[in-house]
Design an enzyme around this catalytic site. Sequence first.
Site, PDB file in Angstrom:
ATOM      1  N   HIS A 701       0.835  -1.204   0.000  1.00 19.23           N
ATOM      2  CA  HIS A 701       0.000   0.000   0.000  1.00 19.23           C
ATOM      3  C   HIS A 701       0.870   1.254   0.000  1.00 19.23           C
ATOM      4  O   HIS A 701       1.482   1.590   1.005  1.00 19.23           O
ATOM      5  CB  HIS A 701      -0.903   0.018   1.235  1.00 19.23           C
ATOM      6  CG  HIS A 701      -1.955   1.082   1.188  1.00 19.23           C
ATOM      7  ND1 HIS A 701      -3.232   0.842   0.723  1.00 19.23           N
ATOM      8  CD2 HIS A 701      -1.927   2.391   1.519  1.00 19.23           C
ATOM      9  CE1 HIS A 701      -3.945   1.954   0.796  1.00 19.23           C
ATOM     10  NE2 HIS A 701      -3.174   2.913   1.268  1.00 19.23           N
ATOM     11  N   ASP A 703       0.565   5.405  -1.265  1.00 17.01           N
ATOM     12  CA  ASP A 703      -0.408   6.421  -1.684  1.00 17.01           C
ATOM     13  C   ASP A 703       0.181   7.466  -2.611  1.00 17.01           C
ATOM     14  O   ASP A 703      -0.217   8.633  -2.563  1.00 17.01           O
ATOM     15  CB  ASP A 703      -0.982   7.118  -0.443  1.00 17.01           C
ATOM     16  CG  ASP A 703      -2.131   6.346   0.159  1.00 17.01           C
ATOM     17  OD1 ASP A 703      -3.149   6.184  -0.533  1.00 17.01           O
ATOM     18  OD2 ASP A 703      -2.011   5.892   1.307  1.00 17.01           O
ATOM     19  N   GLU A 817      -8.928   2.281  -2.329  1.00 18.75           N
ATOM     20  CA  GLU A 817      -8.915   2.234  -0.862  1.00 18.75           C
ATOM     21  C   GLU A 817     -10.250   2.703  -0.276  1.00 18.75           C
ATOM     22  O   GLU A 817     -10.348   3.752   0.348  1.00 18.75           O
ATOM     23  CB  GLU A 817      -7.767   3.097  -0.311  1.00 18.75           C
ATOM     24  CG  GLU A 817      -7.517   2.834   1.166  1.00 18.75           C
ATOM     25  CD  GLU A 817      -6.406   3.703   1.725  1.00 18.75           C
ATOM     26  OE1 GLU A 817      -6.126   3.582   2.924  1.00 18.75           O
ATOM     27  OE2 GLU A 817      -5.823   4.508   0.972  1.00 18.75           O
ATOM     28  N   HIS A 844     -13.171   2.544   4.200  1.00 14.38           N
ATOM     29  CA  HIS A 844     -12.102   3.406   4.716  1.00 14.38           C
ATOM     30  C   HIS A 844     -12.538   3.838   6.111  1.00 14.38           C
ATOM     31  O   HIS A 844     -12.843   2.986   6.946  1.00 14.38           O
ATOM     32  CB  HIS A 844     -11.828   4.580   3.769  1.00 14.38           C
ATOM     33  CG  HIS A 844     -10.517   5.251   4.051  1.00 14.38           C
ATOM     34  ND1 HIS A 844     -10.425   6.522   4.561  1.00 14.38           N
ATOM     35  CD2 HIS A 844      -9.247   4.799   3.942  1.00 14.38           C
ATOM     36  CE1 HIS A 844      -9.152   6.829   4.739  1.00 14.38           C
ATOM     37  NE2 HIS A 844      -8.414   5.806   4.361  1.00 14.38           N
ATOM     38  N   HIS A 911      -8.901  -1.300   7.515  1.00 13.14           N
ATOM     39  CA  HIS A 911      -9.874  -0.228   7.779  1.00 13.14           C
ATOM     40  C   HIS A 911     -11.249  -0.753   8.167  1.00 13.14           C
ATOM     41  O   HIS A 911     -12.101   0.034   8.592  1.00 13.14           O
ATOM     42  CB  HIS A 911     -10.053   0.699   6.566  1.00 13.14           C
ATOM     43  CG  HIS A 911      -8.966   1.703   6.376  1.00 13.14           C
ATOM     44  ND1 HIS A 911      -8.795   2.791   7.201  1.00 13.14           N
ATOM     45  CD2 HIS A 911      -7.988   1.791   5.441  1.00 13.14           C
ATOM     46  CE1 HIS A 911      -7.768   3.502   6.773  1.00 13.14           C
ATOM     47  NE2 HIS A 911      -7.249   2.914   5.709  1.00 13.14           N
ATOM     48  N   HIS A 932      -2.624  -2.846   4.901  1.00 17.14           N
ATOM     49  CA  HIS A 932      -1.785  -1.961   5.723  1.00 17.14           C
ATOM     50  C   HIS A 932      -2.381  -1.857   7.126  1.00 17.14           C
ATOM     51  O   HIS A 932      -3.106  -0.935   7.437  1.00 17.14           O
ATOM     52  CB  HIS A 932      -1.610  -0.581   5.076  1.00 17.14           C
ATOM     53  CG  HIS A 932      -2.867   0.141   4.722  1.00 17.14           C
ATOM     54  ND1 HIS A 932      -3.880  -0.410   3.983  1.00 17.14           N
ATOM     55  CD2 HIS A 932      -3.295   1.404   5.005  1.00 17.14           C
ATOM     56  CE1 HIS A 932      -4.863   0.450   3.814  1.00 17.14           C
ATOM     57  NE2 HIS A 932      -4.535   1.568   4.437  1.00 17.14           N
ATOM     58  N   ASP A1039       1.995   2.368   3.674  1.00 18.36           N
ATOM     59  CA  ASP A1039       1.131   3.561   3.642  1.00 18.36           C
ATOM     60  C   ASP A1039       1.921   4.831   3.349  1.00 18.36           C
ATOM     61  O   ASP A1039       1.458   5.944   3.617  1.00 18.36           O
ATOM     62  CB  ASP A1039       0.372   3.727   4.965  1.00 18.36           C
ATOM     63  CG  ASP A1039      -0.997   4.363   4.767  1.00 18.36           C
ATOM     64  OD1 ASP A1039      -1.323   4.727   3.622  1.00 18.36           O
ATOM     65  OD2 ASP A1039      -1.742   4.510   5.752  1.00 18.36           O
TER      66      ASP A1039
END
Length: 1116
Positions: A701, A703, A817, A844, A911, A932, A1039
């Site tokens: 993961h 971003d 995500e 999320h 999440h 993550h 992340d």
Amino acid sequence: MSTTKHIHNAPKDLVLDALTGLTYLNPSLTLLPATSTIALSAPSKSRVHLVSGGGSGHEPSHAGFVGEGMLSAAVCGQQAKLIEQRRTLLVVKNYTGDVLQFGLAKERWSATHPGADNVRIVVVGDDVAVGREQGAITGRRGLAGTVLVYKLAGALAAQGATLDAVGFLAKLVAERTGTIGVGLEHCHVPGTDKAEAYLGDDEVELGMGIHNESGVRKISPVPSTSKLVEEMLSTITATDDPDRNFLPFKNDGKDSVVLLVNNLGGLPELELLGIVKEASEWLSRKRITVERVLAGPYTTSLSLPGFSLSLLLLPRNPEDDNSKELDESLKPKFFNTKRSFDKELFLDCLDADTDATSWRWSPKQRPESHVEKEKESEKGEGKKGFKGGEETETGLKLKDPKLFSECLEKALQELVAAEKEITRFDTIAGDGDAGLTLKRGALAILDRISNLQISSTDVVAACNTISEVIDEDMGGTSGGLLSIFFSGLSKGFLKAKAELKAEEADKKVWARALELALNTLYQYSRARPPSRTLIDPLSAFILTFSSDPSSFLSAFNAAKESVDATKTMEAKAGRAAYVDQAKIKASDTPDAGAYGVLKVLEGVKEALLSSELPTLTVLKMKGFSDTPSLPPKPARSYGWKRYAILGLTAVALLVSKTEMDVSAISTASFDWVRDTLVPLPSAPYERAVALLKRHPLIDGHIDLPILARAFYLNLLPDIDLDKQTKGHVDVPRLREGGVGGFFWSAYVPCPEDAGYEKDNDGNFTTPTWRTRDTLEQIDVARLLIEKHSDTFDLVSSASEWKKSMKKGKIAGMIGVEGAHQLGSSLASIRTYFALGVRYITLSHTCHNALADSCGMQGVPIAPRWGGLSPFGRVAIEEMNRLGMVSREPLFRTPYSLSHSIPFLKIVDISHTHPATASQALSLSLAPPIFSHSNARGLHPVVRNVPDTILRRIGAINKSRAPYDPEEDGEGGKGWGSDTDEATKEIPSGDTIIMLNFAPQFISEWDDGTGLRANISLLADHADYIGKLAGREHVGIGSDYDGIGSTPEGLEDVSKYPGLVAELIARGWTDAEISGLVSGNILRILEKVEAVAHKQRHEAPKTVNFEGRDDLVKREW
């Protein structure tokens, strides 16, 4: 270094000789030798005249621009003697010497003509490389933009405008022009000593002037044209740098400019035109309208290899608002023209005719690029080549497709690697382009191989495609010869097939086909051996091989001998035939083309010897052990290791006698031999680095796309991943960190985080821009991968990921995500899938139509569905189903699932609420992932995975030791501890928890309390998850670029080795480390593919979310 050799009679005579030559080109000019001045022979006494001048090393500035409609005179000597009884505007570049000389001329005129105001001076400073602070005293340098002042002010003067008006326009143009230059080296001044090179071979200097002065910054390595142009134009158009925002760009889509691409003297025209293309396209992307474009040598620095870019920012409207930016005293008192100083006047003056010798013709219209588009009837011909899985009706099967592919790829790789040697040989006895020509062709064929456009089963189709690729992409004499050869080889196979009644291409068929191909080549080339051309080794190899097809080595040695013979041979054909033969013989170098053929054959030989263990052994038995490419026998015994290798060889030979696929066994065997015989360093960090070279890391993961959105507005030209970015991720740091790939997270915030009304208790159908924004994030991820395609690969399966890493690339898949990004529709899942998305996080920080979220750090939110919604369960089934699409094109529709290449759709449960995660683990037939997440037992935040779920994962391995309650970090009171959660089966039999680097999920709290996160504390999570769930279920999902802070020691992607070293120091084995960094997630991907393969014939799910009230079924 630019050349130090010059053509002249004597350095001191060069200026006058050149000015005299100019008068031959333009009969309306007169040379005044006493002052080294070129002037109009019969200047009008009724209009304003422009005069300029300075050093003659800048020609065609200034003498080349003397002519009606531009300058009336250019002075290369004593300016003070020039001015006569005429209205004159002196246009001077802002260099100290020029300003002093012309200033002196003006002052002398004023002193001898009291009260007269017939002479004015405009000093042009258009350089933007030097900021206001640095140039506070000297001001901006005058560069190529000065020529635009000559042209516009000269045209207005030719129309009879007043001195006030001409001076005002000159000042206005100067104020609205910005220039920046770049050089590959400094120039050499005739008559001076030879100097050492100023710049290195891999350096370019930004901000170069025109007097050999240094620029503002050196850049290494030399960037591509697009990146260099981007940096230069960004500097000119910048408005956020108070030190350099010289031009009033508003960047609102309404700016318009004149673009001047200036050759500083020594840049090839071919490269200059490429710069024109990049500059025009960059301005277009920035919504800056290019009204005119000029290119060529306007203001040079002798033979300096470099260029400058100038932009003249045109006025926006007819009203002269621009005068407010200028000194009030410069405003003209009146105009004898009724026109305003607007864009129309600027362009009319630029387009006006002039007979100045060096002013280049340019169209009097807005430039447009006209590139003929490929016709529909031509698409797929030549460039597309072979489609994987197809064979020609009259083709011929390869006996060993895998070996053919290995030989072809290795041969091409050898050719690419030998480019510098081949170029050096061709520089001595040719035109120096053979290496690049052969490399270009080899890379083009390798590209088609990687895109499955060259058949590995039909040799006729393969040769036809290779011939077409060489013809299209290679060029040159060698390209023509080799294209004909492979075309002849294709026909030769067909004829050999008929003659020998062959079912497949065996050695005898190859020998006959090669012989026929050589005969075809002889029809178009007069070269016959010995000729010192590529024909020599080609002929030697083919004739020897044809006589004995069982002896590749004999044919190879014959080719090698023929190449060696070219070192002392007199050239009878090719470009070498025109070169001094004595020089060629003295150089002791082989023919470049012949050497290229030899490198191809060396690659084939190496592939034959090392493709697989059984092949290697058989070739040794046939006499190949004498070849120098094999390593010498070691002086000492390896003991048991030696017997292990012999055992592997025996097993491989045994397998080769059966119908089993030996490729996997051979690869595993060689990896095992390497790992056994090549010891790893014992020090943890050095061992970590070495392990990451063998097993590159895959991050679950990252971003990066949201960083592109937040800091660059997804504007691709502004994002350069080859340099350090504002975040945690870029190519240099990825390479340093040993990264072999990552999942590109296409994330956009929950609706309430983006300002929409919270919808947790509603039907999740409130209109938002979440789906549109997700498409933009998927798009920017794909565009960045394409922009840096030399580094990144977008892959679709575990096998593709492995292949990509073996090629040294950084592979990747895309993840979405949060199911809030689906718009409560299964259609979005399929659409995202078609665009390359391979996992979807079920939630999320907000609930959605599919599932409940856990909320944020210490703020859990009340469940909406109690885990998965009914619609969410269907969505998981659809994600399990998706997985079978065609490779051509890469991402085709996910609706037709009749093909045989496995793709995947992964369920991500980071999440999510623990109930959501638990139900997903129970429902999904393919392994879900926590992309993550960390452990709640160490840091009790709702985002981390509860102990009960970790213990449930640990129970997959029935041999694991029984659960010890004392190991429960949640004290037996965590989520699900009062249920049978830990004993539930996981149907998929696998999952992975990928460690999150966010400090608030390691040890810190949002209020600033907790322990400062560091490598050691994150390693505690790895140990903890490994203890409860098993180390085979641990991965890395940092992340990065999605977190505001990082743990100490893990500041960016270059720091992964530090975490690996910490775990090595804690006793993790090499096998466990290889699983952690990539092996575990690749295993998961393979299992997801297997499930998708089983479901490939199932129909898509077409259920609508129950909360949808916008869908109303109509009755007839």
